[in-house]
Every structure is written in C-alpha cells, then in structure tokens.
Motif scaffolding. Sequence first.
Motif, PDB file in Angstrom:
ATOM      1  N   LEU A 158      25.320  43.454  39.454  1.00 18.17           N
ATOM      2  CA  LEU A 158      26.375  44.411  39.124  1.00 18.17           C
ATOM      3  C   LEU A 158      26.811  44.256  37.671  1.00 18.17           C
ATOM      4  O   LEU A 158      26.976  45.253  36.946  1.00 18.17           O
ATOM      5  N   SER A 159      26.987  43.024  37.228  1.00 18.58           N
ATOM      6  CA  SER A 159      27.357  42.790  35.833  1.00 18.58           C
ATOM      7  C   SER A 159      26.297  43.328  34.885  1.00 18.58           C
ATOM      8  O   SER A 159      26.612  43.917  33.840  1.00 18.58           O
ATOM      9  N   HIS A 185      33.028  45.861  32.405  1.00 16.76           N
ATOM     10  CA  HIS A 185      32.233  44.637  32.266  1.00 16.76           C
ATOM     11  C   HIS A 185      33.108  43.488  31.782  1.00 16.76           C
ATOM     12  O   HIS A 185      33.039  42.366  32.314  1.00 16.76           O
ATOM     13  N   ARG A 186      33.942  43.755  30.797  1.00 20.66           N
ATOM     14  CA  ARG A 186      34.840  42.722  30.270  1.00 20.66           C
ATOM     15  C   ARG A 186      35.821  42.261  31.347  1.00 20.66           C
ATOM     16  O   ARG A 186      36.088  41.061  31.490  1.00 20.66           O
ATOM     17  N   THR A 187      36.324  43.190  32.128  1.00 18.83           N
ATOM     18  CA  THR A 187      37.300  42.852  33.169  1.00 18.83           C
ATOM     19  C   THR A 187      36.669  41.991  34.255  1.00 18.83           C
ATOM     20  O   THR A 187      37.301  41.055  34.773  1.00 18.83           O
ATOM     21  N   LEU A 188      35.436  42.279  34.617  1.00 16.74           N
ATOM     22  CA  LEU A 188      34.753  41.521  35.665  1.00 16.74           C
ATOM     23  C   LEU A 188      34.239  40.172  35.165  1.00 16.74           C
ATOM     24  O   LEU A 188      33.904  39.291  35.968  1.00 16.74           O
ATOM     25  N   GLU A 189      34.197  39.973  33.869  1.00 18.54           N
ATOM     26  CA  GLU A 189      33.529  38.819  33.281  1.00 18.54           C
ATOM     27  C   GLU A 189      34.059  37.467  33.770  1.00 18.54           C
ATOM     28  O   GLU A 189      33.249  36.535  33.968  1.00 18.54           O
ATOM     29  N   PRO A 190      35.360  37.265  33.984  1.00 20.93           N
ATOM     30  CA  PRO A 190      35.788  35.954  34.507  1.00 20.93           C
ATOM     31  C   PRO A 190      35.122  35.600  35.835  1.00 20.93           C
ATOM     32  O   PRO A 190      34.696  34.452  36.035  1.00 20.93           O
ATOM     33  N   LEU A 191      35.008  36.567  36.738  1.00 28.68           N
ATOM     34  CA  LEU A 191      34.326  36.315  38.006  1.00 28.68           C
ATOM     35  C   LEU A 191      32.832  36.125  37.782  1.00 28.68           C
ATOM     36  O   LEU A 191      32.214  35.227  38.370  1.00 28.68           O
ATOM     37  N   THR A 192      32.242  36.944  36.929  1.00 30.36           N
ATOM     38  CA  THR A 192      30.809  36.827  36.640  1.00 30.36           C
ATOM     39  C   THR A 192      30.465  35.450  36.101  1.00 30.36           C
ATOM     40  O   THR A 192      29.496  34.815  36.535  1.00 30.36           O
ATOM     41  N   GLN A 193      31.246  34.972  35.152  1.00 31.62           N
ATOM     42  CA  GLN A 193      30.957  33.676  34.544  1.00 31.62           C
ATOM     43  C   GLN A 193      31.161  32.529  35.525  1.00 31.62           C
ATOM     44  O   GLN A 193      30.446  31.526  35.475  1.00 31.62           O
ATOM     45  N   ASP A 194      32.131  32.674  36.415  1.00 35.29           N
ATOM     46  CA  ASP A 194      32.323  31.658  37.441  1.00 35.29           C
ATOM     47  C   ASP A 194      31.111  31.612  38.370  1.00 35.29           C
ATOM     48  O   ASP A 194      30.595  30.533  38.689  1.00 35.29           O
ATOM     49  N   ILE A 195      30.643  32.787  38.800  1.00 31.29           N
ATOM     50  CA  ILE A 195      29.469  32.854  39.676  1.00 31.29           C
ATOM     51  C   ILE A 195      28.239  32.310  38.967  1.00 31.29           C
ATOM     52  O   ILE A 195      27.427  31.576  39.552  1.00 31.29           O
ATOM     53  N   ARG A 196      28.070  32.691  37.704  1.00 33.46           N
ATOM     54  CA  ARG A 196      26.933  32.192  36.916  1.00 33.46           C
ATOM     55  C   ARG A 196      26.925  30.666  36.885  1.00 33.46           C
ATOM     56  O   ARG A 196      25.887  30.024  37.095  1.00 33.46           O
ATOM     57  N   ALA A 197      28.080  30.075  36.602  1.00 34.40           N
ATOM     58  CA  ALA A 197      28.175  28.614  36.535  1.00 34.40           C
ATOM     59  C   ALA A 197      27.911  27.988  37.900  1.00 34.40           C
ATOM     60  O   ALA A 197      27.276  26.930  38.002  1.00 34.40           O
ATOM     61  N   ARG A 198      28.399  28.631  38.950  1.00 35.63           N
ATOM     62  CA  ARG A 198      28.168  28.118  40.300  1.00 35.63           C
ATOM     63  C   ARG A 198      26.679  28.127  40.650  1.00 35.63           C
ATOM     64  O   ARG A 198      26.182  27.210  41.298  1.00 35.63           O
TER      65      ARG A 198
END
Length: 331
Positions: A119-120, A135-148
Amino acid sequence: MPLTQHQADAFAQMPLAYLRQEYPNHIMHLLNDDSDVLPPRELHPVFYGCFDWHSAVHGYWLLLRCLRLYPTLSCREEIIALFEEHITEQKVAQELAYFTAPFRASFERPYGYGWLLALSQELQQSSLPQAKEWHRTLEPLTQDIRARLIDYLSKLTYPIRVGTHYNTAFALALGLDYSCALNDEALKNAIIDAANRFYAADTHYPAHYEPGGDEYISGALTEALLMSKVAKNFPQWFDSFLPDIASVDALMNPAQVSDRTDPKIAHLDGLNLSRAWSMKHIAKALPESHVAQKALNDAVSRHLLASLEHVVGSHYSGGHWLASFALLALE
C-alpha cells in the motif's frame, strides 16, 4: 487476458463499499486488559472494514492500483474521498499504537506486513496529487512495519510454507517490490538474504500435495515467484525445485470450490487467482524456449477461467478480498 477498465471499475466498487463495512468482522485481537474490549472501528480506525485488518489494507491498495492503471475510473472521486476520510494523522497514530502495545509482536505478521508495504508503495507511485500527503501520513506505521519485518527476518530460523496468512515467501515478495521501488537497501538486503537462506537449496518440492482445503496461496509457486526476483540463475534453480512441472496435475489444474459461502473453502478461488499470478511471473523469468512455458501459460488460462467470474458479486466470504487477487492475476 489483460485487465480492462470495466473490470477495474467493478473491482474497485467492492472495497469502496466494504472498507466502511464494520461487520461482520474477524478480529485477531489480543486483550491486555478490560480497556481493550472495543469494536473494530475503535481498534483500527483506518483498517476496520473488509472483514479483517489485512483485507482492508489490500482493499486500499486495490483502489490505488486501479486508479494508477485507469486514471479515469468512474469512481475516482469516491476513492479520493475514502482516503481523505481515513488516512489522517490521528487515525494512523491509533493504528500504530495497536502494534506497539504489549504482546502484539506477531499481529498480522507477515501477511499484513507485506500488504501494508505494498500500500505504501502504491501511495508513493500514485499520480494523484493527494497521494504524497497520504503517503507521509501513513509513514509512521509503514516504518514501524518495515522495522518489524527486518527484525523478524533476523530471528526467523525456518520459513513458513503454509498456503495461508503465515506464508513467508508471499510477504517477502511484496516487501521486496516495496524495497526496490523506494530504494530501501537495508530492507532489500534483509529480504534477499532471508530468501536465499530459506529457499536457495530447495529441490524437488512436493507440489503434488497441494492444495490444502483452505489455502489461497501455493507454497510451491509463491516460493518460485519470490526466487524469480532473487535467484542469480533462476532457470537452473527452478528446474531443480519443480522438475517436470507439467506432470504435477494437482498444481497445474484449478482447485475445485465446493461452497463459496464458506469463508475457508472460498479461499480456493483465491488460490486459483494467486496461482495464475505466480505462474505468469515465473514464465516471464524463464527463457521463451523453456520446456515449462506452454504448461505454465495453459495453466494460467485454466485457473483464470475457473475463478475470475466468481469475483464480482461474490458472497462476502470471498467478496471482501478476492478482487485484490484477481487484479494481481490479470496484470
């Protein structure tokens, strides 16, 4: 059988309706205390519709993908309004808070991870002027998922090969596409290293045992799809992994769906569509002269004919998610 604008519009109408449909809802929810007893809309203010969290995620993905392929879709303004309503800083912060609560490390891992990254990626690649802000708004969740996902791969000793949500290869294929599109070298390297560690030495996969009764992913073909993006000599790897694929009748012929109102048996329509998607990409990665080309292409047609007509207008058991897999199969 390419995707037509008529099909894209029909597919898009499904998540447009279902992303605001809260019930019925299949919650995979760990409660830490009484305060966690909440309805889906409060637990997941962005991804509460479409029966479950991951289906909501790829419902949004489908809408963006259809608009990218056909920018003049009749429902364009409805799609924009849906995103404006749901992709807000407050709602995304609530989604992130859910992931960071105690004992939820495995929530939606890895299937939901893969779809959130997809989705990102669609937000990043969208031509909609509003998409950059979403995209910018979703980015905190995206980056958390990426790191996970990176952390998960660092400690996952064995791949999960089942044909359902826990399949490792499916999530890695989506994650790899994201990492390449966004030039995320750290994630890309983590996925490639994991794929080679898990699958590079695989030979003679027992594909004749497929399918299981509730599968929507082929363990054999999804692994091959991933390795077509990773293996340095994919044709050689494929010949060792699925030698004489044309003779594996259980893999080359569509699964029979006996009850499309049953939420587990309805998975088999998704299996037929995801097999078509995988086989198309595998064929593209093999030489045109490869002995498996005809078998793969013929099997794609059979699988599409078996399940594509059952997507639009289907019972909610399949209707809340099948259009995304139909879109993959037709691209």
